[in-house]
Design an enzyme around this catalytic site. Structure first.
Site, PDB file in Angstrom:
ATOM      1  CB  SER A 163       4.210   2.110  13.649  1.00  0.00           C
ATOM      2  OG  SER A 163       2.929   2.275  14.183  1.00  0.00           O
ATOM      3  CG  ASN A 204      -6.018  -0.826   9.674  1.00  0.00           C
ATOM      4  OD1 ASN A 204      -5.360  -1.570   8.955  1.00  0.00           O
ATOM      5  ND2 ASN A 204      -5.649  -0.507  10.893  1.00  0.00           N
ATOM      6  CE  LYS A 214       6.712  -1.836  11.320  1.00  0.00           C
ATOM      7  NZ  LYS A 214       7.493  -1.952  10.096  1.00  0.00           N
ATOM      8  CE1 TYR A 255      -3.188   2.965   0.838  1.00  0.00           C
ATOM      9  CE2 TYR A 255      -2.572   2.767   3.155  1.00  0.00           C
ATOM     10  CZ  TYR A 255      -3.256   3.425   2.147  1.00  0.00           C
ATOM     11  OH  TYR A 255      -4.007   4.538   2.459  1.00  0.00           O
ATOM     12  CE1 TYR A 294       6.362   5.788   7.261  1.00  0.00           C
ATOM     13  CE2 TYR A 294       5.167   3.733   6.996  1.00  0.00           C
ATOM     14  CZ  TYR A 294       6.230   4.550   6.665  1.00  0.00           C
ATOM     15  OH  TYR A 294       7.141   4.122   5.739  1.00  0.00           O
ATOM     16  CE  LYS A 317      -1.018  -3.488   5.989  1.00  0.00           C
ATOM     17  NZ  LYS A 317      -1.495  -2.309   5.316  1.00  0.00           N
ATOM     18  CB  THR A 334       2.291   1.015  17.274  1.00  0.00           C
ATOM     19  OG1 THR A 334       1.741   0.146  18.240  1.00  0.00           O
ATOM     20  CG2 THR A 334       3.502   0.365  16.669  1.00  0.00           C
ATOM     21  CG  ASP A 336      10.879 -14.198   2.382  1.00  0.00           C
ATOM     22  OD1 ASP A 336      11.630 -13.584   3.183  1.00  0.00           O
ATOM     23  OD2 ASP A 336       9.773 -14.646   2.709  1.00  0.00           O
ATOM     24  CE1 TYR A 376       3.598  -3.750  11.952  1.00  0.00           C
ATOM     25  CE2 TYR A 376       2.400  -2.413  13.543  1.00  0.00           C
ATOM     26  CZ  TYR A 376       3.082  -2.536  12.348  1.00  0.00           C
ATOM     27  OH  TYR A 376       3.266  -1.427  11.556  1.00  0.00           O
TER      28      TYR A 376
HETATM   29  P1  NAD Z   1       1.668  -3.746   3.007  1.00  0.00           P
HETATM   30  O1  NAD Z   1       1.403  -5.071   3.634  1.00  0.00           O
HETATM   31  O2  NAD Z   1       0.704  -3.256   1.997  1.00  0.00           O
HETATM   32  O3  NAD Z   1       3.142  -3.733   2.363  1.00  0.00           O
HETATM   33  C1  NAD Z   1       4.193  -4.481   2.903  1.00  0.00           C
HETATM   34  C2  NAD Z   1       4.816  -5.273   1.764  1.00  0.00           C
HETATM   35  O4  NAD Z   1       5.900  -6.062   2.258  1.00  0.00           O
HETATM   36  C3  NAD Z   1       3.834  -6.237   1.105  1.00  0.00           C
HETATM   37  O5  NAD Z   1       3.808  -5.982  -0.288  1.00  0.00           O
HETATM   38  C4  NAD Z   1       4.401  -7.621   1.417  1.00  0.00           C
HETATM   39  O6  NAD Z   1       4.158  -8.543   0.368  1.00  0.00           O
HETATM   40  C5  NAD Z   1       5.878  -7.317   1.601  1.00  0.00           C
HETATM   41  N1  NAD Z   1       6.609  -8.267   2.456  1.00  0.00           N
HETATM   42  C6  NAD Z   1       6.282  -8.691   3.709  1.00  0.00           C
HETATM   43  N2  NAD Z   1       7.221  -9.537   4.171  1.00  0.00           N
HETATM   44  C7  NAD Z   1       8.177  -9.650   3.212  1.00  0.00           C
HETATM   45  C8  NAD Z   1       9.391 -10.371   3.102  1.00  0.00           C
HETATM   46  N3  NAD Z   1       9.815 -11.177   4.081  1.00  0.00           N
HETATM   47  N4  NAD Z   1      10.121 -10.262   1.967  1.00  0.00           N
HETATM   48  C9  NAD Z   1       9.693  -9.456   0.963  1.00  0.00           C
HETATM   49  N5  NAD Z   1       8.560  -8.751   0.997  1.00  0.00           N
HETATM   50  C10 NAD Z   1       7.805  -8.849   2.114  1.00  0.00           C
HETATM   51  O7  NAD Z   1       1.824  -2.697   4.192  1.00  0.00           O
HETATM   52  P2  NAD Z   1       1.848  -1.102   4.137  1.00  0.00           P
HETATM   53  O8  NAD Z   1       0.602  -0.607   4.750  1.00  0.00           O
HETATM   54  O9  NAD Z   1       2.253  -0.625   2.795  1.00  0.00           O
HETATM   55  O10 NAD Z   1       3.022  -0.827   5.195  1.00  0.00           O
HETATM   56  C11 NAD Z   1       4.363  -0.672   4.803  1.00  0.00           C
HETATM   57  C12 NAD Z   1       5.231  -0.592   6.046  1.00  0.00           C
HETATM   58  O11 NAD Z   1       4.777   0.479   6.880  1.00  0.00           O
HETATM   59  C13 NAD Z   1       5.173  -1.847   6.915  1.00  0.00           C
HETATM   60  O12 NAD Z   1       6.454  -2.083   7.459  1.00  0.00           O
HETATM   61  C14 NAD Z   1       4.195  -1.467   8.011  1.00  0.00           C
HETATM   62  O13 NAD Z   1       4.425  -2.185   9.199  1.00  0.00           O
HETATM   63  C15 NAD Z   1       4.516   0.013   8.191  1.00  0.00           C
HETATM   64  N6  NAD Z   1       3.399   0.777   8.748  1.00  0.00           N
HETATM   65  C16 NAD Z   1       2.172   0.709   8.151  1.00  0.00           C
HETATM   66  C17 NAD Z   1       1.091   1.411   8.703  1.00  0.00           C
HETATM   67  C18 NAD Z   1      -0.284   1.318   8.084  1.00  0.00           C
HETATM   68  O14 NAD Z   1      -1.257   1.666   8.749  1.00  0.00           O
HETATM   69  N7  NAD Z   1      -0.441   0.886   6.833  1.00  0.00           N
HETATM   70  C19 NAD Z   1       1.290   2.190   9.850  1.00  0.00           C
HETATM   71  C20 NAD Z   1       2.564   2.251  10.424  1.00  0.00           C
HETATM   72  C21 NAD Z   1       3.618   1.535   9.856  1.00  0.00           C
HETATM   73  N1  UDP Z   2     -12.149   1.420  14.581  1.00  0.00           N
HETATM   74  C1  UDP Z   2     -13.498   1.173  14.691  1.00  0.00           C
HETATM   75  N2  UDP Z   2     -14.037   0.166  13.921  1.00  0.00           N
HETATM   76  C2  UDP Z   2     -13.290  -0.576  13.047  1.00  0.00           C
HETATM   77  C3  UDP Z   2     -11.917  -0.292  12.956  1.00  0.00           C
HETATM   78  C4  UDP Z   2     -11.373   0.712  13.749  1.00  0.00           C
HETATM   79  O1  UDP Z   2     -14.216   1.821  15.449  1.00  0.00           O
HETATM   80  O2  UDP Z   2     -13.843  -1.479  12.391  1.00  0.00           O
HETATM   81  C5  UDP Z   2     -11.561   2.522  15.393  1.00  0.00           C
HETATM   82  C6  UDP Z   2     -10.465   2.092  16.353  1.00  0.00           C
HETATM   83  O3  UDP Z   2     -11.030   1.693  17.586  1.00  0.00           O
HETATM   84  C7  UDP Z   2      -9.603   3.355  16.438  1.00  0.00           C
HETATM   85  C8  UDP Z   2      -9.753   3.989  15.062  1.00  0.00           C
HETATM   86  O4  UDP Z   2     -10.947   3.413  14.494  1.00  0.00           O
HETATM   87  O5  UDP Z   2     -10.156   4.263  17.385  1.00  0.00           O
HETATM   88  C9  UDP Z   2      -8.567   3.663  14.133  1.00  0.00           C
HETATM   89  O6  UDP Z   2      -8.370   2.253  14.121  1.00  0.00           O
HETATM   90  P1  UDP Z   2      -7.352   1.577  13.086  1.00  0.00           P
HETATM   91  O7  UDP Z   2      -7.417   0.096  13.343  1.00  0.00           O
HETATM   92  O8  UDP Z   2      -7.666   2.031  11.706  1.00  0.00           O
HETATM   93  O9  UDP Z   2      -5.944   2.179  13.470  1.00  0.00           O
HETATM   94  P2  UDP Z   2      -5.112   2.079  14.844  1.00  0.00           P
HETATM   95  O10 UDP Z   2      -5.912   1.343  15.858  1.00  0.00           O
HETATM   96  O11 UDP Z   2      -3.871   1.361  14.443  1.00  0.00           O
HETATM   97  O12 UDP Z   2      -4.823   3.493  15.233  1.00  0.00           O
END
Ligand code: NAD
Ligand code: UDP
Length: 341
Positions: free
Chosen positions: A125, A200, A154, A12, A178, A85, A127, A59, A150
């Site tokens: 993150s 999410n 991180k 993504y 993020y 993730k 988190t 991988d 998870y």
């Molecule tokens: P995503 O799952 O869409 O992208 C992650 C990609 O990594 C995927 O395409 C997956 O196929 C690939 N991957 C996983 N393990 C692998 C491996 N061992 N070798 C090669 N490829 C591998 O996730 P995203 O939402 O694009 O997130 C990207 C990064 O940002 C992740 O590290 C995630 O933890 C971090 N992040 C995401 C969010 C969010 O809400 N989306 C928030 C904070 C941090």
């Molecule tokens: N949330 C919700 N219903 C859902 C998914 C999420 O009410 O089906 C709420 C969740 O409790 C939080 C906010 O939406 O307050 C964002 O949640 P998300 O899982 O998207 O992100 P994160 O918890 O990682 O911040």
């Protein structure tokens, strides 16, 4: 033209970042095992940019396969998105998460070092702050206790990268924390493509809007927030992607170790998001109030000043654009990248 290794570039955030890298004159090369993504995202990025993106399905734990790619290019930097993730899944499958996220990063770092590419941007993150001592959250706040594997990967990987940079000052390490990425490229051709029932908020809302799910469950309306529902810092994925380009420019200045929040600084409640989505897109999103979700906190939003001052980066899109673009993507691609071909 600088070549950038993008791990997880089919995912993504990675796919959106490819477009911004291309716009900024970088040449991205993707490695991804497609465990949580589709090659279709790369094809769509190629259509949007009009340029071929070198892609290697591997991988990251496979050092030999990665080495072949490392030998082919002279990488200036790596943006390391790859990882598993899903918070809930990580509680069920801790070994899978620790193995994938930790081991793949160790193998990657060894390879980068061996091939003298010592510039890395890591997807961290919000988190890692755990239950924050205060909001808005600045980078100076101490990290907190993560309640799930998870989040722990991180936090631990941040420590690994900090130790590495301490030991060898030739490394430039940028940790990007993020907040909550939502939205999609304005074309509606790439976006978030979750497997199964979304965890999410925004993908759940768009699946309700498109008729795939009956109604949204709102996890708690008795938090200490203005309307009782959870407050988060939602950030448009295109803004987030641009944050990575800004971080690359910091490397040109030899930033050493740098940590940045990537958020907008605005906290919106679940109900704010639902109402804005309904208003902007003219679609009803039925919802029901459910019990709180285990592990959730009341409010989490950033102070994004450090990235603004040091990187010259700040988010440009607001919640309305995020809601519009999320819906545009879902509407155009009700089955995500599963085109049925
Ligand atoms: P995503 O799952 O869409 O992208 C992650 C990609 O990594 C995927 O395409 C997956 O196929 C690939 N991957 C996983 N393990 C692998 C491996 N061992 N070798 C090669 N490829 C591998 O996730 P995203 O939402 O694009 O997130 C990207 C990064 O940002 C992740 O590290 C995630 O933890 C971090 N992040 C995401 C969010 C969010 O809400 N989306 C928030 C904070 C941090
Ligand atoms: N949330 C919700 N219903 C859902 C998914 C999420 O009410 O089906 C709420 C969740 O409790 C939080 C906010 O939406 O307050 C964002 O949640 P998300 O899982 O998207 O992100 P994160 O918890 O990682 O911040």
């Amino acid at each position: 033209m600088k070549t950038i290794l993008v791990t997880g570039g089919a995912g993504y955030i990675g796919s959106h970042t490819l477009i911004e890298l291309d716009k900024a004159g970088y040449r991205p090369v993707v490695v991804d095992n497609l465990i949580n993504s589709s090659i279709e995202s790369i094809k769509r990025v190629e259509q949007i940019t009009g340029r071929q993106i070198p892609f290697y399905k591997l991988d990251l734990r496979d050092a030999a396969a990665l080495e072949c790619v490392m030998e082919k290019y002279n990488f200036y930097a790596c943006i390391h998105f790859a990882g598993l993730k899903a918070v809930g899944e990580s509680v069920q499958k801790p070994l899978e998460y620790y193995n994938n996220n930790m081991t793949s990063t160790f193998v990657l770092l060894e390879q980068l070092k061996k091939h003298n590419c010592k510039n890395i941007i890591f997807s961290s993150s919000a988190t890692v702050y755990g239950i924050p001592e205060e909001v808005p959250i600045t980078e100076e706040l101490p990290k907190g206790q993560c309640t799930n594997p998870y989040g722990k990967t991180k936090s631990m990987l941040e420590e690994v990268l900090i130790d590495l940079q301490n030991a060898d000052k030739e490394w430039n390490v940028v940790l990007l924390r993020y907040f909550n990425p939502i939205g999609a490229h304005p074309s509606g051709d790439i976006g978030e493509n979750p497997n199964g029932i979304p965890n999410n908020l925004m993908p759940y809302i768009t699946q309700v809007a498109v008729g795939k799910r009956e109604k949204l469950g709102i996890f708690g309306n008795d938090y200490d927030t203005p309307d009782g529902t959870g407050v988060r810092d939602y950030i448009h994925v295109v803004d987030l992607a641009r944050g990575h380009v800004a971080a690359l420019s910091a490397m040109e200045r030899n930033c050493g170790l740098a940590i940045y929040n990537l958020g907008t600084g605005c906290g919106y409640s679940v109900l704010d998001v639902v109402k804005t989505f309904e208003k902007v897109n003219g679609i009803a999103v039925p919802y029901t109030i459910m019990p709180r979700r285990a592990g959730d906190i009341a409010a989490c939003y950033s102070n994004p000043q450090k990235a603004k001052v040091e990187l010259g980066w700040s988010a440009e899109f607001g919640l309305e654009e995020m809601c519009r673009d999320s819906w545009n993507w879902q509407k155009k691609n009700p089955e995500g990248y599963n085109t049925g071909e």
